[in-house]
Design an enzyme around this catalytic site. Structure first.
Site, PDB file in Angstrom:
ATOM      1  N   ASP A  66      -7.792  -5.783   0.354  1.00 36.28           N
ATOM      2  CA  ASP A  66      -8.183  -6.757  -0.554  1.00 36.28           C
ATOM      3  C   ASP A  66      -7.743  -8.089  -0.380  1.00 36.28           C
ATOM      4  OD1 ASP A  66      -9.662  -4.914  -2.341  1.00 36.28           O
ATOM      5  OD2 ASP A  66      -7.604  -4.211  -3.153  1.00 36.28           O
ATOM      6  N   HIS A  74       0.883  -1.124   0.035  1.00 34.92           N
ATOM      7  CA  HIS A  74      -0.128   0.013  -0.016  1.00 34.92           C
ATOM      8  C   HIS A  74       0.868   1.117  -0.122  1.00 34.92           C
ATOM      9  CE1 HIS A  74      -3.183   2.788   1.100  1.00 34.92           C
ATOM     10  NE2 HIS A  74      -4.063   1.772   0.521  1.00 34.92           N
TER      11      HIS A  74
HETATM   12  N1  COA Z   1       4.143  -7.330  -4.915  1.00 33.16           N
HETATM   13  C1  COA Z   1       5.313  -7.459  -5.044  1.00 33.16           C
HETATM   14  N2  COA Z   1       6.224  -6.213  -4.869  1.00 33.16           N
HETATM   15  C2  COA Z   1       5.565  -5.188  -4.630  1.00 33.16           C
HETATM   16  C3  COA Z   1       4.132  -5.132  -3.970  1.00 33.16           C
HETATM   17  C4  COA Z   1       3.465  -6.335  -4.222  1.00 33.16           C
HETATM   18  N3  COA Z   1       2.252  -6.457  -4.179  1.00 33.16           N
HETATM   19  N4  COA Z   1       3.803  -3.886  -3.724  1.00 33.16           N
HETATM   20  C5  COA Z   1       4.917  -3.048  -3.819  1.00 33.16           C
HETATM   21  N5  COA Z   1       5.864  -3.874  -4.326  1.00 33.16           N
HETATM   22  C6  COA Z   1       7.277  -3.485  -4.198  1.00 33.16           C
HETATM   23  C7  COA Z   1       7.473  -2.806  -5.663  1.00 33.16           C
HETATM   24  O1  COA Z   1       7.979  -3.674  -6.641  1.00 33.16           O
HETATM   25  C8  COA Z   1       8.875  -1.762  -5.392  1.00 33.16           C
HETATM   26  O2  COA Z   1       9.692  -2.457  -5.183  1.00 33.16           O
HETATM   27  P1  COA Z   1      11.223  -1.816  -5.656  1.00 33.16           P
HETATM   28  O3  COA Z   1      11.453  -0.773  -4.677  1.00 33.16           O
HETATM   29  O4  COA Z   1      12.146  -2.944  -5.590  1.00 33.16           O
HETATM   30  O5  COA Z   1      10.855  -1.528  -7.297  1.00 33.16           O
HETATM   31  C9  COA Z   1       8.147  -1.446  -3.984  1.00 33.16           C
HETATM   32  O6  COA Z   1       7.411  -2.457  -3.472  1.00 33.16           O
HETATM   33  C10 COA Z   1       7.316  -0.298  -3.777  1.00 33.16           C
HETATM   34  O7  COA Z   1       6.401  -0.581  -4.758  1.00 33.16           O
HETATM   35  P2  COA Z   1       5.347   0.611  -5.610  1.00 33.16           P
HETATM   36  O8  COA Z   1       4.699  -0.069  -6.543  1.00 33.16           O
HETATM   37  O9  COA Z   1       6.545   2.045  -6.149  1.00 33.16           O
HETATM   38  O10 COA Z   1       4.446   1.186  -4.504  1.00 33.16           O
HETATM   39  P3  COA Z   1       3.322   2.265  -4.702  1.00 33.16           P
HETATM   40  O11 COA Z   1       2.941   2.863  -3.622  1.00 33.16           O
HETATM   41  O12 COA Z   1       3.404   3.129  -6.176  1.00 33.16           O
HETATM   42  O13 COA Z   1       2.037   1.011  -4.971  1.00 33.16           O
HETATM   43  C11 COA Z   1       0.531  -0.376  -4.808  1.00 33.16           C
HETATM   44  C12 COA Z   1       1.013   0.743  -4.205  1.00 33.16           C
HETATM   45  C13 COA Z   1      -0.881  -0.765  -3.963  1.00 33.16           C
HETATM   46  C14 COA Z   1      -0.122  -0.226  -6.316  1.00 33.16           C
HETATM   47  C15 COA Z   1       1.226  -1.710  -4.770  1.00 33.16           C
HETATM   48  O14 COA Z   1       1.769  -2.184  -3.427  1.00 33.16           O
HETATM   49  C16 COA Z   1       0.828  -2.943  -5.434  1.00 33.16           C
HETATM   50  O15 COA Z   1       0.756  -3.007  -6.714  1.00 33.16           O
HETATM   51  N6  COA Z   1       0.064  -3.738  -4.761  1.00 33.16           N
HETATM   52  C17 COA Z   1      -0.541  -4.805  -5.290  1.00 33.16           C
HETATM   53  C18 COA Z   1      -2.091  -4.542  -5.853  1.00 33.16           C
HETATM   54  C19 COA Z   1      -2.857  -4.176  -4.794  1.00 33.16           C
HETATM   55  O16 COA Z   1      -3.039  -5.031  -3.791  1.00 33.16           O
HETATM   56  N7  COA Z   1      -3.832  -3.271  -4.685  1.00 33.16           N
HETATM   57  C20 COA Z   1      -4.912  -2.781  -3.602  1.00 33.16           C
HETATM   58  C21 COA Z   1      -4.301  -1.719  -2.963  1.00 33.16           C
HETATM   59  S1  COA Z   1      -5.359  -1.569  -1.571  1.00 33.16           S
END
Ligand code: COA
Length: 385
Positions: free
Chosen positions: A322, A267
């Site tokens: 979720d 998140h």
């Molecule tokens: N699975 C694997 N790696 C994850 C991850 C996940 N669900 N969520 C974050 N990461 C990792 C990213 O790959 C990134 O790694 P890096 O620094 O080595 O590149 C790091 O954590 C930061 O992630 P980032 O995508 O930049 O975070 P964000 O704040 O932009 O995105 C979400 C937040 C929620 C979009 C992201 O955590 C995600 O895609 N989660 C899965 C989808 C989900 O469950 N969404 C519902 C949210 S309520």
């Protein structure tokens, strides 16, 4: 001017007094009330009133609000006709966006949506529309569930609570009291979450003084994506792919090695376990106890969370809302492609609260950009390119 922040991370885009979250301590409040207290003591109707109005209602205020919600559950036959013409293979979120957008055509108005003083014509309009839209969201989702399997939609019942009536219309069966309470709690837990992507979409649309059907349909489209509300549906596919708890660790290692996303994890704001995930997990346990059996999906999810504890938790990645909601819905008998629609029903209270807040002190959203394109250059006719 501040530097460009991808995804606007850490950039305040509004002032709001609707909800608050502390991502380090895992605290979420609506209008100052802890989510755990609301989940245990409130109802979705009362929580929606709190979000929309700012205060918990007195007994008479809640009774009036609840009655109004019950009175507006039915939708016009024309909306049903539109839904009839949609392909049953389409995603329920596409149906929901279409149906909500069409509400604006059947309930037109010319009241300005900019509130200038408390109680003015615009505020009354916003309040009235909020009740109408909120009441109909559950109806639309439940109608589609019956219509897409070839049945006539079930007529809403005024003697049931919001959550119980939703289940009744969805399954065309008397809802079990425990399941109705679980659904009600799920609606409370999903009702609001500060300025997330779909809420921001609602605010941006609202800031143009667009009508509420545009505001809510924009938010629905934004919620649908897998990085936001669409993740709950993918969690089930993921758990089914893992198959059994013993496979979770190796499955996770392979996915992480391939740099794939683990759905329901992580998140932007929370660096600890999402408090809503903890509460949903508790509800799942309660349901399992009442059924006398633990679902294999739940066991696999617990094993996956444990495996993630080693590899993802050190990066601040924990289960989000979720992760457990889908398993719970699945156990209740809701098909996975309806999970995000249920999220949308609940979140409508938050979207509407932010819409009202936006149009009470409005300035159109119009951010700037860091331009990375060409300097002005001369146009070349096609023959010379
Ligand atoms: N699975 C694997 N790696 C994850 C991850 C996940 N669900 N969520 C974050 N990461 C990792 C990213 O790959 C990134 O790694 P890096 O620094 O080595 O590149 C790091 O954590 C930061 O992630 P980032 O995508 O930049 O975070 P964000 O704040 O932009 O995105 C979400 C937040 C929620 C979009 C992201 O955590 C995600 O895609 N989660 C899965 C989808 C989900 O469950 N969404 C519902 C949210 S309520």
């Amino acid at each position: 001017m501040t530097d460009y922040q991808p995804g606007l991370e850490g950039v305040p885009a509004t002032k709001s007094n609707i909800s608050f979250l502390d991502g380090k301590q895992g605290i979420l409040t609506y209008r100052g009330y802890r989510i755990v207290d609301l989940a245990e003591n409130s109802t979705y109707e009362e929580t929606a009133y709190l979000l929309l109005d700012g205060e918990l209602p007195a007994v008479a205020q809640l009774a009036r609000f609840d009655t109004q919600l019950r009175e507006h559950r039915r939708v016009k036959y024309n909306i049903r006709d539109i839904m009839k013409s949609l392909p049953v293979t389409g995603h329920p979120m596409e149906m929901l966006q279409t149906a909500v957008a069409s509400l604006g055509m059947f309930y037109p108005n010319n009241v300005p949506v900019q509130i200038r003083s408390p109680g003015d014509e615009s505020e009354q309009y916003v309040h009235g529309q909020s009740i109408r839209i909120l009441a109909r969201m559950a109806t639309l989702v439940a109608m589609w569930q019956q219509m897409r399997i070839g049945n006539d939609p079930v007529r809403p019942r005024n003697d049931l609570s919001y959550a119980a009536n939703f289940l009744y219309m969805f399954f065309n069966a008397e809802p079990d009291p425990l399941v109705a309470r679980i659904m009600d709690t799920c609606f409370i837990l999903h009702a609001e979450h500060t300025i997330n992507a779909s809420t921001f979409a609602a605010m941006v649309t609202g800031s143009t003084l667009a009508m509420p059907s545009y505001v809510i349909s924009a938010a629905i489209g934004t919620l649908a994506g897998p990085l936001h509300g669409g993740a709950n549906e993918r969690v089930i596919t993921m758990l089914e792919e893992i198959g059994k708890p013993e496979n979770a660790k190796v499955w996770l290692e392979n996915k992480l090695a391939a740099k794939e996303t683990i759905w329901g994890m992580g998140h932007r704001e929370y660096k600890v376990k999402d408090p809503r995930a903890t509460l949903l997990q508790k509800l799942m346990r309660e349901l399992a106890d009442s059924q006398g059996t633990v679902s294999p999906l739940f066991e696999t999810a617990l094993a996956l969370e444990e495996a993630c504890e080693e590899s993802l938790a050190p990066k601040g990645i924990y289960p989000n809302v979720d992760f457990y909601s889908g398993i719970l819905y699945r156990e209740i008998g809701i098909p996975p492609d309806q999970f995000t629609s249920i999220f949308a029903i609940a979140r409508t209270a938050g979207w509407l609260a932010h819409w009202r807040e936006q149009v009470s002190a409005n300035r159109i959203f119009r951010p700037t950009q860091v331009y990375t394109g060409y300097d002005p250059r001369d146009y070349l006719p096609a023959a010379g390119r």
